[in-house]
Design an enzyme around this catalytic site. Structure first.
Site, PDB file in Angstrom:
ATOM      1  N   TYR A  24      63.157  91.360  26.093  1.00  0.00           N
ATOM      2  CA  TYR A  24      62.767  92.144  24.923  1.00  0.00           C
ATOM      3  C   TYR A  24      61.377  91.820  24.390  1.00  0.00           C
ATOM      4  CZ  TYR A  24      67.719  93.189  25.053  1.00  0.00           C
ATOM      5  OH  TYR A  24      68.965  93.590  25.459  1.00  0.00           O
ATOM      6  N   HIS A 101      63.553 102.369  23.658  1.00  0.00           N
ATOM      7  CA  HIS A 101      64.145 101.088  24.062  1.00  0.00           C
ATOM      8  C   HIS A 101      63.024 100.172  24.519  1.00  0.00           C
ATOM      9  CE1 HIS A 101      68.301 102.428  23.900  1.00  0.00           C
ATOM     10  NE2 HIS A 101      67.859 103.576  24.387  1.00  0.00           N
TER      11      HIS A 101
END
EC number: 4.2.1.10
Length: 157
Positions: A24, A101
């Site tokens: 991430y 995302h």
């Protein structure tokens, strides 16, 4: 006319910067919010940045965006793969949505490859890390400009 974008963030995104930075990235949610505010200013957009670990909050915020004729930039996180409620909220609110995302969900575990949310969005941006949020804002700014030039509202997918 300045358009408002609700930037909605789903579960566990409050842990960005600490949670699996190899997937991430190292940017925190506060970092992403600051970047979005800077970008929104340049694009003449207002943003309302929110995060919740609770599906019902996201549903309520989508409905609120529809009532306010705002756009939505959403990172539904894990709810992408499970939430018919978020799908239905977007469809019923008739709100223009871009899904974002941080990671490329199609290059990860098989259960992450399908998003219930994608089918009711204008588009999906994934795999570009925090930059994906800025790409989403640019897309929504372009839609706003097109609507303004055409004198109409382009809603939904």
């Amino acid at each position: 006319m300045t358009k408002t974008v609700f930037v909605l963030n789903g579960p566990n995104l409050n842990l960005l910067g600490k949670r699996e930075p190899g997937i991430y990235g190292v940017a925190t949610l506060d970092d992403i919010e600051a970047s979005c505010k800077r970008e929104a200013g340049q694009l003449e957009l207002q943003i309302d940045f929110r995060q919740s670990n609770h599906e019902g909050d996201l549903v309520s915020w989508i409905q609120e965006a529809g009532e306010k004729n705002a756009y939505v930039l959403i990172n539904p996180a894990a709810y992408s793969h499970t939430s018919v409620a978020i799908h239905d909220a977007i469809r019923s609110a008739r709100v223009t949505v871009v899904e974002v995302h941080l990671s490329n969900i199609h290059a990860r575990e098989a259960f992450r490859h399908h998003s219930h949310v994608s089918a009711v969005t204008k588009g999906v941006i994934c795999g570009f890390g925090a930059e994906g949020y800025l790409l989403g804002l640019r897309a929504l700014a372009a839609i706003a400009k097109e609507e303004e030039n055409n004198g109409q509202s382009i809603k939904g997918a």
